[in-house]
Design an enzyme around this catalytic site. Sequence first.
Site, PDB file in Angstrom:
ATOM      1  N   LYS A  12       0.835  -1.200   0.000  1.00  0.00           N
ATOM      2  CA  LYS A  12       0.000   0.000   0.000  1.00  0.00           C
ATOM      3  C   LYS A  12       0.877   1.260   0.000  1.00  0.00           C
ATOM      4  O   LYS A  12       2.100   1.181   0.179  1.00  0.00           O
ATOM      5  CB  LYS A  12      -0.920  -0.046   1.228  1.00  0.00           C
ATOM      6  CG  LYS A  12      -1.933  -1.212   1.189  1.00  0.00           C
ATOM      7  CD  LYS A  12      -2.774  -1.214   2.457  1.00  0.00           C
ATOM      8  CE  LYS A  12      -3.821  -2.313   2.454  1.00  0.00           C
ATOM      9  NZ  LYS A  12      -4.641  -2.289   3.695  1.00  0.00           N
ATOM     10  N   TYR A  52     -12.486  -2.164  -2.880  1.00  0.00           N
ATOM     11  CA  TYR A  52     -12.956  -2.142  -1.489  1.00  0.00           C
ATOM     12  C   TYR A  52     -14.480  -2.025  -1.374  1.00  0.00           C
ATOM     13  O   TYR A  52     -14.989  -1.571  -0.343  1.00  0.00           O
ATOM     14  CB  TYR A  52     -12.272  -1.008  -0.723  1.00  0.00           C
ATOM     15  CG  TYR A  52     -10.841  -1.335  -0.301  1.00  0.00           C
ATOM     16  CD1 TYR A  52     -10.546  -2.500   0.412  1.00  0.00           C
ATOM     17  CD2 TYR A  52      -9.786  -0.464  -0.594  1.00  0.00           C
ATOM     18  CE1 TYR A  52      -9.243  -2.795   0.805  1.00  0.00           C
ATOM     19  CE2 TYR A  52      -8.469  -0.755  -0.194  1.00  0.00           C
ATOM     20  CZ  TYR A  52      -8.226  -1.914   0.503  1.00  0.00           C
ATOM     21  OH  TYR A  52      -6.936  -2.216   0.911  1.00  0.00           O
ATOM     22  N   PHE A  60     -14.741   3.750   8.241  1.00  0.00           N
ATOM     23  CA  PHE A  60     -13.386   3.985   7.770  1.00  0.00           C
ATOM     24  C   PHE A  60     -13.277   4.019   6.243  1.00  0.00           C
ATOM     25  O   PHE A  60     -12.187   4.222   5.708  1.00  0.00           O
ATOM     26  CB  PHE A  60     -12.439   2.920   8.341  1.00  0.00           C
ATOM     27  CG  PHE A  60     -12.772   1.498   7.938  1.00  0.00           C
ATOM     28  CD1 PHE A  60     -12.343   0.973   6.728  1.00  0.00           C
ATOM     29  CD2 PHE A  60     -13.538   0.690   8.776  1.00  0.00           C
ATOM     30  CE1 PHE A  60     -12.652  -0.331   6.358  1.00  0.00           C
ATOM     31  CE2 PHE A  60     -13.864  -0.623   8.415  1.00  0.00           C
ATOM     32  CZ  PHE A  60     -13.411  -1.126   7.193  1.00  0.00           C
ATOM     33  N   ARG A  88      -1.694 -14.425   3.496  1.00  0.00           N
ATOM     34  CA  ARG A  88      -2.353 -13.762   4.630  1.00  0.00           C
ATOM     35  C   ARG A  88      -1.563 -14.001   5.920  1.00  0.00           C
ATOM     36  O   ARG A  88      -1.473 -13.131   6.781  1.00  0.00           O
ATOM     37  CB  ARG A  88      -3.787 -14.285   4.820  1.00  0.00           C
ATOM     38  CG  ARG A  88      -4.739 -13.988   3.673  1.00  0.00           C
ATOM     39  CD  ARG A  88      -5.436 -12.674   3.765  1.00  0.00           C
ATOM     40  NE  ARG A  88      -6.366 -12.536   4.852  1.00  0.00           N
ATOM     41  CZ  ARG A  88      -7.171 -11.472   4.998  1.00  0.00           C
ATOM     42  NH1 ARG A  88      -7.137 -10.483   4.107  1.00  0.00           N
ATOM     43  NH2 ARG A  88      -7.979 -11.375   6.012  1.00  0.00           N
ATOM     44  N   THR A  94      -5.132  -7.989  10.518  1.00  0.00           N
ATOM     45  CA  THR A  94      -5.511  -6.686   9.953  1.00  0.00           C
ATOM     46  C   THR A  94      -5.038  -5.527  10.825  1.00  0.00           C
ATOM     47  O   THR A  94      -4.505  -4.539  10.328  1.00  0.00           O
ATOM     48  CB  THR A  94      -7.047  -6.620   9.785  1.00  0.00           C
ATOM     49  OG1 THR A  94      -7.458  -7.714   8.959  1.00  0.00           O
ATOM     50  CG2 THR A  94      -7.479  -5.313   9.152  1.00  0.00           C
ATOM     51  N   ASN A 115      -1.654  -0.187   7.499  1.00  0.00           N
ATOM     52  CA  ASN A 115      -1.177  -1.549   7.743  1.00  0.00           C
ATOM     53  C   ASN A 115      -0.398  -2.157   6.570  1.00  0.00           C
ATOM     54  O   ASN A 115      -0.282  -3.369   6.441  1.00  0.00           O
ATOM     55  CB  ASN A 115      -2.322  -2.451   8.224  1.00  0.00           C
ATOM     56  CG  ASN A 115      -3.418  -2.603   7.196  1.00  0.00           C
ATOM     57  OD1 ASN A 115      -3.342  -2.041   6.108  1.00  0.00           O
ATOM     58  ND2 ASN A 115      -4.443  -3.368   7.533  1.00  0.00           N
ATOM     59  N   HIS A 118      -1.845  -5.443   1.444  1.00  0.00           N
ATOM     60  CA  HIS A 118      -3.134  -6.094   1.217  1.00  0.00           C
ATOM     61  C   HIS A 118      -2.909  -7.519   0.741  1.00  0.00           C
ATOM     62  O   HIS A 118      -1.960  -7.770  -0.008  1.00  0.00           O
ATOM     63  CB  HIS A 118      -3.937  -5.352   0.133  1.00  0.00           C
ATOM     64  CG  HIS A 118      -5.115  -6.144  -0.350  1.00  0.00           C
ATOM     65  ND1 HIS A 118      -6.322  -6.166   0.314  1.00  0.00           N
ATOM     66  CD2 HIS A 118      -5.250  -7.003  -1.397  1.00  0.00           C
ATOM     67  CE1 HIS A 118      -7.142  -6.995  -0.315  1.00  0.00           C
ATOM     68  NE2 HIS A 118      -6.529  -7.515  -1.366  1.00  0.00           N
ATOM     69  N   GLU A 129      -9.889  -9.562  -7.656  1.00  0.00           N
ATOM     70  CA  GLU A 129      -8.910  -8.486  -7.449  1.00  0.00           C
ATOM     71  C   GLU A 129      -7.822  -8.504  -8.521  1.00  0.00           C
ATOM     72  O   GLU A 129      -7.404  -7.448  -9.002  1.00  0.00           O
ATOM     73  CB  GLU A 129      -8.313  -8.612  -6.039  1.00  0.00           C
ATOM     74  CG  GLU A 129      -9.367  -8.336  -4.961  1.00  0.00           C
ATOM     75  CD  GLU A 129      -8.908  -8.675  -3.550  1.00  0.00           C
ATOM     76  OE1 GLU A 129      -7.774  -9.170  -3.376  1.00  0.00           O
ATOM     77  OE2 GLU A 129      -9.705  -8.456  -2.616  1.00  0.00           O
TER      78      GLU A 129
HETATM   79  P1  IDP Z   1      -7.646  -7.046   5.470  1.00  0.00           P
HETATM   80  O1  IDP Z   1      -6.861  -6.004   4.704  1.00  0.00           O
HETATM   81  O2  IDP Z   1      -6.787  -7.677   6.534  1.00  0.00           O
HETATM   82  O3  IDP Z   1      -8.311  -8.046   4.582  1.00  0.00           O
HETATM   83  P2  IDP Z   1     -10.273  -5.816   5.859  1.00  0.00           P
HETATM   84  O4  IDP Z   1     -11.158  -6.049   7.028  1.00  0.00           O
HETATM   85  O5  IDP Z   1     -10.674  -6.428   4.550  1.00  0.00           O
HETATM   86  O6  IDP Z   1      -8.795  -6.285   6.265  1.00  0.00           O
HETATM   87  O7  IDP Z   1     -10.124  -4.249   5.678  1.00  0.00           O
HETATM   88  C1  IDP Z   1      -9.529  -3.712   4.530  1.00  0.00           C
HETATM   89  C2  IDP Z   1      -8.617  -2.590   4.915  1.00  0.00           C
HETATM   90  O8  IDP Z   1      -9.386  -1.513   5.436  1.00  0.00           O
HETATM   91  C3  IDP Z   1      -7.609  -2.915   6.039  1.00  0.00           C
HETATM   92  O9  IDP Z   1      -6.463  -3.592   5.576  1.00  0.00           O
HETATM   93  C4  IDP Z   1      -7.291  -1.522   6.548  1.00  0.00           C
HETATM   94  O10 IDP Z   1      -6.389  -0.848   5.663  1.00  0.00           O
HETATM   95  C5  IDP Z   1      -8.637  -0.833   6.434  1.00  0.00           C
HETATM   96  N1  IDP Z   1      -9.396  -0.882   7.687  1.00  0.00           N
HETATM   97  C6  IDP Z   1     -10.129  -1.919   8.153  1.00  0.00           C
HETATM   98  N2  IDP Z   1     -10.686  -1.623   9.340  1.00  0.00           N
HETATM   99  C7  IDP Z   1     -10.291  -0.353   9.625  1.00  0.00           C
HETATM  100  C8  IDP Z   1     -10.525   0.532  10.720  1.00  0.00           C
HETATM  101  O11 IDP Z   1     -11.230   0.216  11.679  1.00  0.00           O
HETATM  102  N3  IDP Z   1      -9.943   1.776  10.651  1.00  0.00           N
HETATM  103  C9  IDP Z   1      -9.156   2.155   9.597  1.00  0.00           C
HETATM  104  N4  IDP Z   1      -8.911   1.355   8.551  1.00  0.00           N
HETATM  105  C10 IDP Z   1      -9.460   0.113   8.560  1.00  0.00           C
HETATM  106 MG    MG Z   2      -9.876  -7.824   3.227  1.00  0.00          MG
END
Ligand code: IDP
Ligand code: MG
Length: 153
Positions: A12, A52, A60, A88, A94, A115, A118, A129
């Site tokens: 990212k 997304y 968020f 993963r 996450t 984070n 992805h 994707e």
């Molecule tokens: P993942 O990336 O581990 O699959 P997802 O739940 O699919 O996690 O969420 C996608 C992305 O959205 C996360 O990687 C993160 O960048 C962002 N995200 C998810 N939850 C939050 C939050 O509570 N606050 C800010 N960003 C979030």
């Molecule tokens: Mg995800």
Amino acid sequence: MAEVQRTFVAIKPDGVERGLIGEVVNRFERRGLKIVGMKLLKVSREMAETHYGEHKGKPFYEGLVSYITSAPIVGMVLQGKDAVTLARNVIGATNPLNAAPGTIRGDLAIEIGRNLVHGSDSPESAKREIGIFFKDSELVNDWTRTVEKWIAE
Ligand code: IDP
Ligand code: MG
């Protein structure tokens, strides 16, 4: 039975801005996953909204779209046995706060909104994707690595 799969992984904007492209790619390479596609690109708002889509309406969401479109990403297609789960696991939970040490997020990140990486969450998501970020002609489909037999039986 382990199944050969493809998964979509992206470094990212924070990973690119922080100069962590090599560090992140290295972890997938060392694990044994085969890179069959890779490119640097700027994600458009449209691509971000498609990618997304499942998060639309969440608190968020707007921040997430703005984060992912703010600087280039590195998109990759990785292939290997159980590649989706494997990637993963390399990436970690996450929320980096809960990510195990040794994972990318557990070693290199501190906040959920930054984070770093992805990874597709299922083979179906991976297919969808990969289709957003790559044309089939951008993937290397006709390459068997000479080391393959030393990585998988
Ligand atoms: P993942 O990336 O581990 O699959 P997802 O739940 O699919 O996690 O969420 C996608 C992305 O959205 C996360 O990687 C993160 O960048 C962002 N995200 C998810 N939850 C939050 C939050 O509570 N606050 C800010 N960003 C979030
Ligand atoms: Mg995800």
